[in-house]
Design a protein around this motif. Sequence first.
Motif, PDB file in Angstrom:
ATOM      1  N   VAL A  28       0.849  -1.193   0.000  1.00 25.83           N
ATOM      2  CA  VAL A  28       0.000   0.000   0.000  1.00 25.83           C
ATOM      3  C   VAL A  28       0.881   1.238   0.000  1.00 25.83           C
ATOM      4  CG1 VAL A  28      -1.770   1.331   1.221  1.00 25.83           C
ATOM      5  CG2 VAL A  28      -1.800  -1.173   1.345  1.00 25.83           C
ATOM      6  N   GLU A  29       0.501   2.219  -0.818  1.00 24.57           N
ATOM      7  CA  GLU A  29       1.125   3.542  -0.742  1.00 24.57           C
ATOM      8  C   GLU A  29       0.019   4.576  -0.681  1.00 24.57           C
ATOM      9  OE1 GLU A  29       4.736   5.813  -2.946  1.00 24.57           O
ATOM     10  OE2 GLU A  29       2.973   5.468  -4.211  1.00 24.57           O
ATOM     11  N   PHE A  30       0.212   5.575   0.177  1.00 25.60           N
ATOM     12  CA  PHE A  30      -0.690   6.720   0.213  1.00 25.60           C
ATOM     13  C   PHE A  30      -0.073   7.849  -0.618  1.00 25.60           C
ATOM     14  CE2 PHE A  30      -2.016   4.433   4.006  1.00 25.60           C
ATOM     15  CZ  PHE A  30      -3.399   4.520   3.915  1.00 25.60           C
ATOM     16  N   ALA A  31      -0.914   8.747  -1.086  1.00 19.73           N
ATOM     17  CA  ALA A  31      -0.430   9.862  -1.900  1.00 19.73           C
ATOM     18  C   ALA A  31      -1.032  11.158  -1.402  1.00 19.73           C
ATOM     19  CB  ALA A  31      -0.787   9.644  -3.370  1.00 19.73           C
ATOM     20  N   TRP A  32      -0.296  12.236  -1.659  1.00 21.73           N
ATOM     21  CA  TRP A  32      -0.747  13.568  -1.256  1.00 21.73           C
ATOM     22  C   TRP A  32      -0.530  14.536  -2.394  1.00 21.73           C
ATOM     23  CZ3 TRP A  32       2.211  18.147  -0.737  1.00 21.73           C
ATOM     24  CH2 TRP A  32       1.509  19.239  -0.222  1.00 21.73           C
ATOM     25  N   THR A  33      -1.452  15.482  -2.522  1.00 22.90           N
ATOM     26  CA  THR A  33      -1.297  16.574  -3.466  1.00 22.90           C
ATOM     27  C   THR A  33      -1.782  17.860  -2.823  1.00 22.90           C
ATOM     28  OG1 THR A  33      -2.050  17.499  -5.585  1.00 22.90           O
ATOM     29  CG2 THR A  33      -3.524  15.963  -4.488  1.00 22.90           C
ATOM     30  N   SER A  34      -1.130  18.952  -3.167  1.00 19.50           N
ATOM     31  CA  SER A  34      -1.522  20.249  -2.612  1.00 19.50           C
ATOM     32  C   SER A  34      -2.795  20.788  -3.245  1.00 19.50           C
ATOM     33  CB  SER A  34      -0.386  21.267  -2.818  1.00 19.50           C
ATOM     34  OG  SER A  34      -0.138  21.470  -4.209  1.00 19.50           O
ATOM     35  N   ARG A  35      -3.294  20.146  -4.285  1.00 18.02           N
ATOM     36  CA  ARG A  35      -4.438  20.701  -5.014  1.00 18.02           C
ATOM     37  C   ARG A  35      -5.765  20.446  -4.331  1.00 18.02           C
ATOM     38  NH1 ARG A  35      -4.834  17.443 -10.660  1.00 18.02           N
ATOM     39  NH2 ARG A  35      -6.121  19.247 -11.133  1.00 18.02           N
ATOM     40  N   TRP A  55      13.629   5.391   3.769  1.00 18.44           N
ATOM     41  CA  TRP A  55      12.900   6.487   3.145  1.00 18.44           C
ATOM     42  C   TRP A  55      11.400   6.211   3.187  1.00 18.44           C
ATOM     43  CZ3 TRP A  55      14.059  11.228   1.003  1.00 18.44           C
ATOM     44  CH2 TRP A  55      15.429  11.555   0.905  1.00 18.44           C
ATOM     45  N   ARG A  56      10.625   7.206   3.598  1.00 12.22           N
ATOM     46  CA  ARG A  56       9.166   7.091   3.592  1.00 12.22           C
ATOM     47  C   ARG A  56       8.551   7.782   2.383  1.00 12.22           C
ATOM     48  NH1 ARG A  56       6.058   9.191   7.835  1.00 12.22           N
ATOM     49  NH2 ARG A  56       4.484   7.842   6.901  1.00 12.22           N
ATOM     50  N   HIS A  57       9.158   8.867   1.913  1.00 15.50           N
ATOM     51  CA  HIS A  57       8.678   9.508   0.694  1.00 15.50           C
ATOM     52  C   HIS A  57       9.206   8.729  -0.506  1.00 15.50           C
ATOM     53  CE1 HIS A  57       8.311  12.820   3.610  1.00 15.50           C
ATOM     54  NE2 HIS A  57       7.364  13.290   2.813  1.00 15.50           N
ATOM     55  N   GLY A  58       8.306   8.456  -1.445  1.00 11.39           N
ATOM     56  CA  GLY A  58       8.698   7.775  -2.665  1.00 11.39           C
ATOM     57  C   GLY A  58       8.943   8.781  -3.770  1.00 11.39           C
ATOM     58  N   MET A  59       7.983   8.919  -4.662  1.00  7.51           N
ATOM     59  CA  MET A  59       8.073   9.911  -5.726  1.00  7.51           C
ATOM     60  C   MET A  59       7.573  11.267  -5.237  1.00  7.51           C
ATOM     61  SD  MET A  59       9.218   8.621  -8.591  1.00  7.51           S
ATOM     62  CE  MET A  59       9.486   7.014  -9.346  1.00  7.51           C
ATOM     63  N   VAL A  60       8.210  12.324  -5.710  1.00  8.83           N
ATOM     64  CA  VAL A  60       7.693  13.682  -5.557  1.00  8.83           C
ATOM     65  C   VAL A  60       7.536  14.267  -6.949  1.00  8.83           C
ATOM     66  CG1 VAL A  60       8.721  14.039  -3.282  1.00  8.83           C
ATOM     67  CG2 VAL A  60      10.000  14.671  -5.316  1.00  8.83           C
ATOM     68  N   ASN A  76      -3.454  25.873 -13.594  1.00  8.22           N
ATOM     69  CA  ASN A  76      -3.373  25.482 -12.184  1.00  8.22           C
ATOM     70  C   ASN A  76      -2.179  24.557 -11.971  1.00  8.22           C
ATOM     71  OD1 ASN A  76      -5.978  26.713 -11.472  1.00  8.22           O
ATOM     72  ND2 ASN A  76      -6.845  25.086 -12.734  1.00  8.22           N
ATOM     73  N   THR A  77      -1.494  24.703 -10.845  1.00 14.55           N
ATOM     74  CA  THR A  77      -0.332  23.866 -10.553  1.00 14.55           C
ATOM     75  C   THR A  77      -0.435  23.291  -9.152  1.00 14.55           C
ATOM     76  OG1 THR A  77       1.006  25.688  -9.655  1.00 14.55           O
ATOM     77  CG2 THR A  77       1.123  25.286 -12.044  1.00 14.55           C
ATOM     78  N   TRP A  78       0.351  22.259  -8.897  1.00 17.71           N
ATOM     79  CA  TRP A  78       0.346  21.607  -7.594  1.00 17.71           C
ATOM     80  C   TRP A  78       1.642  20.830  -7.401  1.00 17.71           C
ATOM     81  CZ3 TRP A  78      -2.649  20.348 -11.769  1.00 17.71           C
ATOM     82  CH2 TRP A  78      -2.395  19.116 -12.375  1.00 17.71           C
ATOM     83  N   VAL A  79       1.897  20.472  -6.166  1.00 21.84           N
ATOM     84  CA  VAL A  79       2.978  19.543  -5.841  1.00 21.84           C
ATOM     85  C   VAL A  79       2.335  18.270  -5.305  1.00 21.84           C
ATOM     86  CG1 VAL A  79       4.725  21.290  -5.408  1.00 21.84           C
ATOM     87  CG2 VAL A  79       3.243  20.535  -3.531  1.00 21.84           C
ATOM     88  N   GLN A  80       3.052  17.166  -5.391  1.00 25.52           N
ATOM     89  CA  GLN A  80       2.500  15.902  -4.952  1.00 25.52           C
ATOM     90  C   GLN A  80       3.613  14.976  -4.504  1.00 25.52           C
ATOM     91  OE1 GLN A  80       0.711  15.076  -8.834  1.00 25.52           O
ATOM     92  NE2 GLN A  80       2.104  13.314  -9.076  1.00 25.52           N
ATOM     93  N   CYS A  81       3.247  13.966  -3.731  1.00 23.00           N
ATOM     94  CA  CYS A  81       4.229  12.971  -3.314  1.00 23.00           C
ATOM     95  C   CYS A  81       3.517  11.702  -2.887  1.00 23.00           C
ATOM     96  CB  CYS A  81       5.112  13.492  -2.183  1.00 23.00           C
ATOM     97  SG  CYS A  81       4.248  13.822  -0.631  1.00 23.00           S
ATOM     98  N   GLY A  82       4.262  10.606  -2.913  1.00 23.04           N
ATOM     99  CA  GLY A  82       3.782   9.349  -2.386  1.00 23.04           C
ATOM    100  C   GLY A  82       4.471   9.070  -1.067  1.00 23.04           C
ATOM    101  N   LEU A  83       3.755   8.460  -0.116  1.00 20.05           N
ATOM    102  CA  LEU A  83       4.337   8.162   1.187  1.00 20.05           C
ATOM    103  C   LEU A  83       4.019   6.722   1.589  1.00 20.05           C
ATOM    104  CD1 LEU A  83       3.083  11.409   1.649  1.00 20.05           C
ATOM    105  CD2 LEU A  83       4.706  11.073   3.513  1.00 20.05           C
TER     106      LEU A  83
END
Length: 314
Positions: free
Chosen positions: A77-84, A290-295, A304-311
Amino acid sequence: MNHDADAAMGASPSPAKDAALLAAPVAATLQRLRAVLPTQADAAQAMLAGALAPLHDSCWPEVAWSFSRLTNTGLPVEFAWTSREAAVRWTAEVAAPEVDENQRLAIAAQSLDWQGDLAPWFEHQRGTRLKFGAWASARHGEGLATKLYVDLPDGRLPPAWRKRQALFDSALMFWRMCGVNPDGSVECYARASELDLAALRMLAQATLGDAGPMMRRVAQVVSANDLPRPSGVSLALSADGQVRALTWFTFAKAIFRDDAQVAACMRGLGEGLSAQVYEALAAGPADGRWRHGMVGVGADIAGNTWVQCGLRPT
């Protein structure tokens, strides 16, 4: 309690039972998310419990929770986050490690009660050697959105998609997978071994019409004079092939010293409830890996723009 609303979000009437079916790091992460987005966290827990249920019956129980390519420890399982937006996002394995990769797309579709047409994707995978087969994914925000990540054999897209964008035929791109949505829209992901800032700027200009917004966001994440190599890009397209968005991404460890430095960057770029979601995801205990995967950085055709990462959950 509004049971109709819970059902629409995918929630379960027995969250304690669902939590018991999840690996401890996954359950702990959902518990932290529950303080920010309670309904969405409950819905995610219910769906994850269902998607991961086959792993409990694995004939290889010693590796069932450590075999996946999703995370650096093999956790499925991986969770993901985005600023959008503020949402609970996850991607998961859907079958035990002994299951053949060519069977996983059908299992993933069943786990999400898939309603879209997957015939071209089944045909494209048939008789080929795959890396991971397929993953199930969902976003629990204001509503529920599901997605299938489909493994692409030999770095090629299905014929129906290959000619829709010149980028899909580029020798500089190795297409690894596609995120397929029920409405037929897709997001295609490629490894780009030779991509530099100048090439990304040209790509953003060609696909989005204006490279400025995306490149300004990239500058907030990448402090070096150029992009790390390799990195990657994704192109999101409507069902009829119209460009919706472009994303650039790389491994967090390629541009940051450690997880703490990644977190400082993400915190500086998040706002409001979305920032609270990131805090819940990142607040897990350190375990020496490492806990962060891709950024990554994304931009759509509206600017519109955003940042994102997988954790990886801990």
